[in-house]
Scaffold this motif. Structure first.
Motif: not given
Length: 172
Positions: A137-153
């Protein structure tokens, strides 16, 4: 374990008797194959429902300080039987080579000193998936390009781990 690597990848074998390294894997790639590829796949593509893909995604973790620390502090990373310089080289391979375009501009490679310090603070006594969720969640906030690519689990994977262990909670 090297004989296994030679059996699986004969065209990449090391010719020790002649002193030649014709087609040999560079050390970070070899360390990846021997220590990481069993779960994360030969090229960083894994079974996403259980293990995160590294291909085109690992670099996203360098978008936040929490993400940068997280990938070194993981038990299977922190406790690998490699000196800190070799682990730094391995993780730089994972992030910058397998992670490719997911690496944020200006990201710095890991150093042996940084890896050595993070290894001393490896994870234990709590849910790895719950912590991963907060880090992602912190990565997604800092790096919008990761949205939809990184899985949270999340905690569903924790429950699968417990079930696979016969109902016993994992201890790290």
């Amino acid at each position: 374990m090297l004989p296994f690597a030679i059996m699986v990848f004969p065209e990449q074998s090391v010719h020790a008797e002649s002193g030649r390294n014709e087609g040999a894997f560079p050390p970070p790639r070899l360390h990846y194959l021997l220590n990481c590829a069993g779960c994360h796949g030969l090229e960083g593509h894994s079974s996403k429902t259980l293990v995160p893909d590294l291909l085109d995604q690992a670099g996203f973790f360098l978008c936040s300080p929490e993400g940068r620390d997280y990938i070194i502090r993981l038990p299977n990373v922190a406790f690998v039987k490699l000196p800190s310089q070799q682990l730094a080289d391995l993780m730089n391979y994972v992030v910058f080579t397998l992670g490719k375009g997911s690496v944020p501009t200006g990201a710095k490679p890991y150093t042996a000193a940084e890896v050595d310090n993070l290894r001393k603070r490896s994870f234990h006594d709590y849910s790895l998936q719950a912590y991963r969720k907060a880090v992602v969640e912190s990565v997604l906030h800092a790096c919008p390009a990761a949205v939809g690519k990184l899985q949270v689990y999340g905690t569903a994977l924790d429950q699968k781990e417990v079930a696979n262990m016969g109902g016993n909670s994992p201890s790290y």
